[in-house]
Design a protein around this motif. Sequence first.
Motif, short mmCIF file in Angstrom:
data_model
loop_
_atom_site.label_atom_id
_atom_site.label_comp_id
_atom_site.label_asym_id
_atom_site.label_seq_id
_atom_site.Cartn_x
_atom_site.Cartn_y
_atom_site.Cartn_z
N ASP A 125 -35.56 -12.81 20.95
CA ASP A 125 -36.27 -14.08 21.02
C ASP A 125 -36.70 -14.49 19.62
O ASP A 125 -36.48 -13.77 18.65
CB ASP A 125 -37.46 -14.00 21.97
N CYS A 126 -37.31 -15.65 19.54
CA CYS A 126 -37.71 -16.20 18.24
C CYS A 126 -39.11 -15.77 17.81
O CYS A 126 -39.54 -16.13 16.70
CB CYS A 126 -37.65 -17.72 18.29
N GLY A 127 -39.81 -15.04 18.68
CA GLY A 127 -41.15 -14.60 18.33
C GLY A 127 -42.05 -15.78 18.01
O GLY A 127 -42.02 -16.82 18.67
N SER A 128 -42.83 -15.65 16.97
CA SER A 128 -43.77 -16.71 16.59
C SER A 128 -43.17 -17.70 15.59
O SER A 128 -43.84 -18.65 15.17
CB SER A 128 -45.03 -16.10 15.99
N CYS A 129 -41.92 -17.50 15.21
CA CYS A 129 -41.28 -18.35 14.20
C CYS A 129 -41.11 -19.79 14.72
O CYS A 129 -40.64 -20.01 15.83
CB CYS A 129 -39.93 -17.79 13.81
#
Length: 376
Positions: free
Chosen positions: A187-191
Amino acid sequence: MDGDLAAAIRAEAAALGFAECRVASADGAIPLSAGRLRQWLEAGAHGAMDWMETTAERRGSPQALWPEARSVIMLGMSYAPATSPLALADEGGVGRISVYAQGADYHDVMKRALKALARWLVARAGGDLKVFVDTAPVMEKPLAEAAGLGWQGKHTNLVSRDHGSWLLLGAIYTTLALPADGRSGGDCGSCTACLAACPTNAFPAPYRLDARRCVSYLTIEHKGPIPTEFRAAIGNRVYGCDDCLAVCPWNKFASAAHAHLALAPRAELTAPEVADLLALDDAAFRQVFAGSPIKRIGRDRMVRNALICAGNGGEAALVSRVVALLDDAAPVVRGAAVWALGRLDPARFAAEAGRRREGERDPAVRAEWESVAIAA
């Protein structure tokens, strides 16, 4: 046998130039996609892409399009660039073309490879199949995620651990029951780099795109005058926009060495001069963009886009070319020329307006004369 066949399919796909090849079930692989698509369409976020609405029911699942399908082979072809697509952002005299469109038409390149793989598969294992590249009602990105090629990022495009945001997708629907690979995770996490990079704020929220604000939509799909509110933000982009893709941190794992050779950029399309684009007539447009996906937008839209870039670039040397296009046969070109002239040379604009505004028959072009005069 099925496992051996799946491994053989991956090997053959790699030999044909595909960077990724994985399998999803045709039944229930993307259970949420139909509902999400319906919400997106109801919000009008597809703009003038009416075909998205008319084919919505068939897009919902592979078996809605072809009930006999049992497996979906999802394939990814890399087009990772050798240099950053953002490098020309401040070069007002040149036009920026999206990386995928700088070489041969990917529809043709992928379709040939998909058909070759399809012929091999039928000879090896039989069954019926259908191949798709972008133009059919297929939910490529959700299916690619279901098959394990990567995940849909916050920019709504597929993100791959190995190829970043630089994968073109194709699909083979088959009546063969192949073992599904399953989701790969990630996933993109917090980016939020991709969201912040969008020049027109086309993402109302992560994982949601409003196409009506997207530079790619505006410069490619949109046929009329580009809305005034987006023109300055388009900068020098004449076909598409790579910004949200280019800033993805996962691109550090992508390599241009993995890109398909047929998709290699043509030198004349990596940084075309805006002056040359403004000079295009129909015959020259067809010649320059032969074999390119750009050919489908036609000369008028390309020159319209180049005029927006001219107005943003501030190159005084382009004034004469812009003035010449005030007499163009296409209203969408004349209107963009009015706007560009108002940005480049207000005094010349005033002189031209005095003798052209009242004689302009097209209401949209006449409105351009009026709106630019008011803004000035």
